[in-house]
Design an enzyme around this catalytic site. Structure first.
Site, PDB file in Angstrom:
ATOM      1  N   PHE A 134       0.817  -1.216   0.000  1.00 40.49           N
ATOM      2  CA  PHE A 134       0.000   0.000   0.000  1.00 40.49           C
ATOM      3  C   PHE A 134       0.849   1.263   0.000  1.00 40.49           C
ATOM      4  O   PHE A 134       0.425   2.307  -0.506  1.00 40.49           O
ATOM      5  CB  PHE A 134      -0.956  -0.001   1.194  1.00 40.49           C
ATOM      6  CG  PHE A 134      -2.289  -0.583   0.848  1.00 40.49           C
ATOM      7  CD1 PHE A 134      -3.307   0.231   0.371  1.00 40.49           C
ATOM      8  CD2 PHE A 134      -2.535  -1.943   0.971  1.00 40.49           C
ATOM      9  CE1 PHE A 134      -4.537  -0.295   0.020  1.00 40.49           C
ATOM     10  CE2 PHE A 134      -3.761  -2.490   0.620  1.00 40.49           C
ATOM     11  CZ  PHE A 134      -4.771  -1.656   0.142  1.00 40.49           C
ATOM     12  N   THR A 136       3.480   1.998  -1.727  1.00 41.29           N
ATOM     13  CA  THR A 136       3.734   2.427  -3.109  1.00 41.29           C
ATOM     14  C   THR A 136       2.429   2.782  -3.816  1.00 41.29           C
ATOM     15  O   THR A 136       2.372   3.718  -4.611  1.00 41.29           O
ATOM     16  CB  THR A 136       4.480   1.319  -3.881  1.00 41.29           C
ATOM     17  OG1 THR A 136       5.603   0.894  -3.108  1.00 41.29           O
ATOM     18  CG2 THR A 136       4.983   1.829  -5.217  1.00 41.29           C
ATOM     19  N   CYS A 173     -10.963   7.376  -5.883  1.00 39.61           N
ATOM     20  CA  CYS A 173      -9.544   7.009  -5.909  1.00 39.61           C
ATOM     21  C   CYS A 173      -9.282   5.953  -4.837  1.00 39.61           C
ATOM     22  O   CYS A 173     -10.183   5.543  -4.107  1.00 39.61           O
ATOM     23  CB  CYS A 173      -8.664   8.243  -5.718  1.00 39.61           C
ATOM     24  SG  CYS A 173      -8.463   8.778  -4.009  1.00 39.61           S
ATOM     25  N   CYS A 189       1.815 -12.895  -0.496  1.00 36.99           N
ATOM     26  CA  CYS A 189       2.053 -14.119  -1.272  1.00 36.99           C
ATOM     27  C   CYS A 189       3.120 -14.981  -0.593  1.00 36.99           C
ATOM     28  O   CYS A 189       3.108 -16.199  -0.711  1.00 36.99           O
ATOM     29  CB  CYS A 189       2.465 -13.769  -2.694  1.00 36.99           C
ATOM     30  SG  CYS A 189       1.142 -12.956  -3.600  1.00 36.99           S
ATOM     31  N   CYS A 247     -12.334  13.222   0.663  1.00 35.68           N
ATOM     32  CA  CYS A 247     -11.157  12.359   0.480  1.00 35.68           C
ATOM     33  C   CYS A 247      -9.909  13.241   0.516  1.00 35.68           C
ATOM     34  O   CYS A 247      -9.834  14.225  -0.224  1.00 35.68           O
ATOM     35  CB  CYS A 247     -11.235  11.617  -0.852  1.00 35.68           C
ATOM     36  SG  CYS A 247      -9.682  10.795  -1.284  1.00 35.68           S
TER      37      CYS A 247
HETATM   38 ZN   LIG Z   1     -10.302   9.922  -3.307  1.00 38.24          ZN
END
Ligand SMILES: [Zn+2]
Length: 343
Positions: A134, A136, A173, A189, A247
């Site tokens: 997250f 990056t 976003c 993973c 946001c």
């Molecule tokens: Zn946003």
């Protein structure tokens, strides 16, 4: 746009016949520029698919080396790449040149950071997420919004995958959907495994959206979150929420990840060790220890957990801090942190 040659018409004939693209779409693709951040399972699928589709310029950014445990799902790489421990970006560039010598593919061996992101990604018409963390992704999200570049989020672990397009000015976003990175250690993973089929499936969903954008048909990208589970069965698509007015990223345009303040600071410590000072990321060391048990040597007490894998030794503290011995390369240290602790 690029005028097609007879060879182009033959090579891309099945794509030109597809009504959604047609000749005009193909001409756009030949002149288009895409960037792929992270060249693991998702990124190597994106890269091969875009090269085969004739995307004119493809930039691949990755900070890691090919290892034998990558070969099960990282479609571009071969045994010889792992034997030579080639950087993934370089192995990918070489392979793409053999897949399609008429496109320009360039591999960059680098950790994407607030300091280099503008140099690397300003030119891209779409950014594909092939990362595993997250930190990056929030950086890409801030940058993409600040420059009005569409990007496609994608992730896969176990048998599960998720993808979501972010079209600045039109869709929600990443921070509308995940305001903050999930707390504590996350399955990765390395700790939970992954099916190769789910990486291909989710990377294919991302690639289809990228092709619409690169072919000049961005309006066809539908604001949906796609999730699938190839073991339990089922693919779901739900409408993306509308952009959140409050946001911090797309609403208030306060790009904290771009100015680097939110990035976990890193320092070299000693000659062959890197310290990652995670902030506010309390970890359950007992749970982390049991997940890492099968992957290397684990020793733990109340104060720290020591994990040895290959030539690396990681000492992990309950506040999320880690000291990684065996490398002085900050990119590799961040990569090990993301793989084994989750970020
Ligand atoms: Zn946003």
């Amino acid at each position: 746009m690029v005028k097609m040659t007879a060879a182009d018409r033959e090579r891309y004939s099945r794509q030109i016949l597809f009504a959604g693209l047609g000749e005009a779409g193909q001409e756009h693709l030949l002149a288009s520029r895409a960037a792929i951040v992270g060249c693991g399972a998702l990124g190597s699928f994106h890269a091969a698919a875009l090269a085969r589709a004739g995307v004119g310029r493809i930039l691949i950014i990755d900070r890691d080396y090919v290892e034998s445990s990558n070969l099960q799902r990282q479609w571009l790489f071969e045994e010889s790449d792992a034997a030579e421990a080639l950087p993934k970006a370089i192995a990918a560039e070489r392979r793409l040149a053999r897949i399609n010598s008429t496109v320009r593919a360039q591999g960059i061996v680098a950790d994407l950071t607030p300091a280099n992101i503008a140099d690397l990604l300003s030119d891209a018409q779409v950014i594909l997420d092939g990362t595993d963390n997250f930190e990056t992704r929030y950086l890409i999200n801030d940058f993409a919004l600040s420059r009005t570049i569409p990007w496609i989020y994608g992730a896969a672990v176990g048998s599960y995958g998720i993808s979501m397009p972010v079209i600045p000015g039109r869709t929600a976003c990443l921070r509308c959907v995940y305001p903050d990175q999930p707390a504590g250690a996350q399955p990765t993973c390395e700790t939970a495994g992954v099916l190769n089929s789910v990486t291909a499936a989710i990377a294919a969903v991302e690639t289809a959206d990228a092709l619409k954008i690169l072919a000049g048909r961005a309006e066809l990208v539908r604001p949906r979150i796609t999730t699938l589970d190839l073991w339990e069965g089922g693919m779901r698509q739900i409408d993306q929420p509308t952009p959140a007015a409050d946001c911090p990223a797309c609403g208030l345009r306060d790009f904290v990840h771009l100015d680097g303040e939110r990035r976990a600071p890193v320092s070299l410590c000693g000659r062959n060790a890197v310290q990652i000072h995670e902030r506010a990321r309390p970890l359950d060391l007992a749970a982390l220890g049991s997940r890492l048990q099968s992957l290397g040597q684990v020793r733990a007490n109340d104060f720290a957990l020591r994990f040895v894998t290959g030539s690396y030794e990681m000492t992990i503290f309950p506040d999320g801090r880690a000291i990684i011995k065996g490398t002085a390369d900050i990119g590799i240290a961040r990569s090990l942190y993301a793989r084994y602790i989750g970020a």
